[in-house]
Design a protein around this motif. Sequence first.
Motif, PDB file in Angstrom:
ATOM      1  N   GLY A  18       0.827  -1.212   0.000  1.00 41.09           N
ATOM      2  CA  GLY A  18       0.000   0.000   0.000  1.00 41.09           C
ATOM      3  C   GLY A  18       0.856   1.254   0.000  1.00 41.09           C
ATOM      4  N   GLY A  19       2.011   1.198   0.671  1.00 39.29           N
ATOM      5  CA  GLY A  19       2.939   2.333   0.655  1.00 39.29           C
ATOM      6  C   GLY A  19       3.475   2.586  -0.744  1.00 39.29           C
ATOM      7  N   GLY A  20       3.775   1.512  -1.472  1.00 41.14           N
ATOM      8  CA  GLY A  20       4.234   1.657  -2.850  1.00 41.14           C
ATOM      9  C   GLY A  20       3.155   2.238  -3.744  1.00 41.14           C
ATOM     10  N   ALA A  21       1.920   1.796  -3.532  1.00 43.34           N
ATOM     11  CA  ALA A  21       0.800   2.335  -4.315  1.00 43.34           C
ATOM     12  C   ALA A  21       0.586   3.808  -3.992  1.00 43.34           C
ATOM     13  CB  ALA A  21      -0.475   1.535  -4.048  1.00 43.34           C
ATOM     14  N   ALA A  22       0.716   4.183  -2.707  1.00 44.87           N
ATOM     15  CA  ALA A  22       0.544   5.584  -2.306  1.00 44.87           C
ATOM     16  C   ALA A  22       1.609   6.470  -2.939  1.00 44.87           C
ATOM     17  CB  ALA A  22       0.590   5.705  -0.784  1.00 44.87           C
ATOM     18  N   ALA A  39      12.018   9.009  -5.268  1.00 44.99           N
ATOM     19  CA  ALA A  39      12.447   9.303  -3.900  1.00 44.99           C
ATOM     20  C   ALA A  39      11.547   8.603  -2.888  1.00 44.99           C
ATOM     21  CB  ALA A  39      12.441  10.802  -3.659  1.00 44.99           C
ATOM     22  N   GLY A  40      10.244   8.646  -3.131  1.00 42.35           N
ATOM     23  CA  GLY A  40       9.305   8.001  -2.216  1.00 42.35           C
ATOM     24  C   GLY A  40       9.455   6.494  -2.206  1.00 42.35           C
ATOM     25  N   LEU A  41       9.702   5.907  -3.377  1.00 43.67           N
ATOM     26  CA  LEU A  41       9.866   4.457  -3.455  1.00 43.67           C
ATOM     27  C   LEU A  41      11.106   4.001  -2.688  1.00 43.67           C
ATOM     28  CD1 LEU A  41       8.492   1.989  -4.611  1.00 43.67           C
ATOM     29  CD2 LEU A  41       9.857   2.251  -6.690  1.00 43.67           C
ATOM     30  N   THR A  42      12.158   4.795  -2.727  1.00 40.87           N
ATOM     31  CA  THR A  42      13.363   4.480  -1.963  1.00 40.87           C
ATOM     32  C   THR A  42      13.059   4.474  -0.470  1.00 40.87           C
ATOM     33  OG1 THR A  42      14.778   5.418  -3.675  1.00 40.87           O
ATOM     34  CG2 THR A  42      15.727   5.229  -1.468  1.00 40.87           C
ATOM     35  N   ALA A  43      12.301   5.448   0.008  1.00 40.98           N
ATOM     36  CA  ALA A  43      11.933   5.513   1.426  1.00 40.98           C
ATOM     37  C   ALA A  43      11.071   4.319   1.826  1.00 40.98           C
ATOM     38  CB  ALA A  43      11.199   6.815   1.723  1.00 40.98           C
ATOM     39  N   VAL A  44      10.112   3.946   0.981  1.00 37.40           N
ATOM     40  CA  VAL A  44       9.256   2.792   1.283  1.00 37.40           C
ATOM     41  C   VAL A  44      10.086   1.523   1.321  1.00 37.40           C
ATOM     42  CG1 VAL A  44       7.352   1.362   0.419  1.00 37.40           C
ATOM     43  CG2 VAL A  44       7.142   3.842   0.399  1.00 37.40           C
ATOM     44  N   VAL A 100      -0.810   4.215 -14.018  1.00 35.58           N
ATOM     45  CA  VAL A 100       0.222   3.177 -14.027  1.00 35.58           C
ATOM     46  C   VAL A 100       1.092   3.194 -12.776  1.00 35.58           C
ATOM     47  CG1 VAL A 100       2.261   2.372 -15.285  1.00 35.58           C
ATOM     48  CG2 VAL A 100       0.239   3.087 -16.543  1.00 35.58           C
ATOM     49  N   GLN A 101       1.449   4.371 -12.300  1.00 38.02           N
ATOM     50  CA  GLN A 101       2.411   4.446 -11.202  1.00 38.02           C
ATOM     51  C   GLN A 101       1.974   3.763  -9.905  1.00 38.02           C
ATOM     52  OE1 GLN A 101       3.816   8.576 -11.190  1.00 38.02           O
ATOM     53  NE2 GLN A 101       5.806   7.740 -11.741  1.00 38.02           N
ATOM     54  N   PRO A 102       0.729   3.821  -9.472  1.00 41.84           N
ATOM     55  CA  PRO A 102       0.363   3.079  -8.261  1.00 41.84           C
ATOM     56  C   PRO A 102       0.611   1.571  -8.405  1.00 41.84           C
ATOM     57  CG  PRO A 102      -1.300   4.724  -8.726  1.00 41.84           C
ATOM     58  CD  PRO A 102      -0.370   4.697  -9.905  1.00 41.84           C
ATOM     59  N   ALA A 103       0.296   1.016  -9.570  1.00 41.08           N
ATOM     60  CA  ALA A 103       0.539  -0.413  -9.796  1.00 41.08           C
ATOM     61  C   ALA A 103       2.029  -0.716  -9.836  1.00 41.08           C
ATOM     62  CB  ALA A 103      -0.127  -0.864 -11.096  1.00 41.08           C
ATOM     63  N   ILE A 104       2.801   0.156 -10.472  1.00 35.32           N
ATOM     64  CA  ILE A 104       4.252  -0.035 -10.524  1.00 35.32           C
ATOM     65  C   ILE A 104       4.840   0.072  -9.114  1.00 35.32           C
ATOM     66  CG2 ILE A 104       6.421   1.001 -11.314  1.00 35.32           C
ATOM     67  CD1 ILE A 104       5.017   1.658 -13.939  1.00 35.32           C
ATOM     68  N   GLY A 105       4.371   1.034  -8.333  1.00 33.60           N
ATOM     69  CA  GLY A 105       4.862   1.194  -6.964  1.00 33.60           C
ATOM     70  C   GLY A 105       4.569  -0.025  -6.108  1.00 33.60           C
ATOM     71  N   ALA A 106       3.341  -0.516  -6.163  1.00 35.92           N
ATOM     72  CA  ALA A 106       2.982  -1.713  -5.382  1.00 35.92           C
ATOM     73  C   ALA A 106       3.773  -2.922  -5.856  1.00 35.92           C
ATOM     74  CB  ALA A 106       1.481  -1.979  -5.495  1.00 35.92           C
ATOM     75  N   ALA A 108       6.723  -2.926  -7.335  1.00 34.00           N
ATOM     76  CA  ALA A 108       8.128  -2.764  -6.962  1.00 34.00           C
ATOM     77  C   ALA A 108       8.344  -3.122  -5.496  1.00 34.00           C
ATOM     78  CB  ALA A 108       8.582  -1.330  -7.228  1.00 34.00           C
ATOM     79  N   VAL A 109       7.421  -2.714  -4.629  1.00 40.71           N
ATOM     80  CA  VAL A 109       7.534  -3.046  -3.209  1.00 40.71           C
ATOM     81  C   VAL A 109       7.390  -4.557  -3.005  1.00 40.71           C
ATOM     82  CG1 VAL A 109       6.419  -2.781  -0.944  1.00 40.71           C
ATOM     83  CG2 VAL A 109       6.848  -0.783  -2.375  1.00 40.71           C
ATOM     84  N   LYS A 110       6.464  -5.181  -3.716  1.00 40.25           N
ATOM     85  CA  LYS A 110       6.275  -6.636  -3.614  1.00 40.25           C
ATOM     86  C   LYS A 110       7.546  -7.366  -4.051  1.00 40.25           C
ATOM     87  CE  LYS A 110       3.972 -10.640  -3.685  1.00 40.25           C
ATOM     88  NZ  LYS A 110       4.055 -11.483  -2.517  1.00 40.25           N
ATOM     89  N   ALA A 111       8.092  -6.990  -5.203  1.00 39.22           N
ATOM     90  CA  ALA A 111       9.302  -7.647  -5.709  1.00 39.22           C
ATOM     91  C   ALA A 111      10.483  -7.429  -4.764  1.00 39.22           C
ATOM     92  CB  ALA A 111       9.635  -7.119  -7.099  1.00 39.22           C
ATOM     93  N   PHE A 112      10.633  -6.197  -4.282  1.00 39.18           N
ATOM     94  CA  PHE A 112      11.723  -5.886  -3.363  1.00 39.18           C
ATOM     95  C   PHE A 112      11.560  -6.642  -2.048  1.00 39.18           C
ATOM     96  CE2 PHE A 112      13.825  -3.299  -0.131  1.00 39.18           C
ATOM     97  CZ  PHE A 112      15.089  -3.183  -0.697  1.00 39.18           C
ATOM     98  N   GLY A 113      10.322  -6.689  -1.547  1.00 40.27           N
ATOM     99  CA  GLY A 113      10.052  -7.408  -0.301  1.00 40.27           C
ATOM    100  C   GLY A 113      10.338  -8.895  -0.427  1.00 40.27           C
ATOM    101  N   GLU A 114       9.956  -9.489  -1.547  1.00 41.35           N
ATOM    102  CA  GLU A 114      10.242 -10.912  -1.772  1.00 41.35           C
ATOM    103  C   GLU A 114      11.748 -11.166  -1.821  1.00 41.35           C
ATOM    104  OE1 GLU A 114       8.400 -13.589  -1.654  1.00 41.35           O
ATOM    105  OE2 GLU A 114       6.475 -12.572  -1.488  1.00 41.35           O
TER     106      GLU A 114
END
Length: 132
Positions: A18-22, A39-44, A100-106, A108-114
Amino acid sequence: MLKYCRDQARDELWLMMGGGAAVGVAGGVPVIGALTFNAGLTAVQAAVVTRIAQVYNVDLIPAGGAGAVAGAIIAMGGGQLLFRIGGGIAGFIPGVGQVVQPAIGAGAVKAFGEAAIAYFENMYPDKIYSSD
């Protein structure tokens, strides 16, 4: 009930997406949003590494901090570059970035988290989660 750290981390990862989507929503502002998105994606992602380390009960300070661990995880994955480029390009196109960006953000966070879970699971295989 017995629960492995990897399972707890994956349960929490869905919330962190949800943070990535935000960040993607905030990045939907044309031109300026592309910079905000990266910048926000790096923080998440730093928050994701920190939380997954807490699930595994790992102190990040001796390991070089969240940035060092995140760098190691990114080096393992490599796919982050594609997410960032795609998100950045979408942010420069009015209307497209907002969709597109909310889906890309979510994603990216999922892939990074995995990748982070795989990193910690490699170090601490089959570790049991303790909520203490």
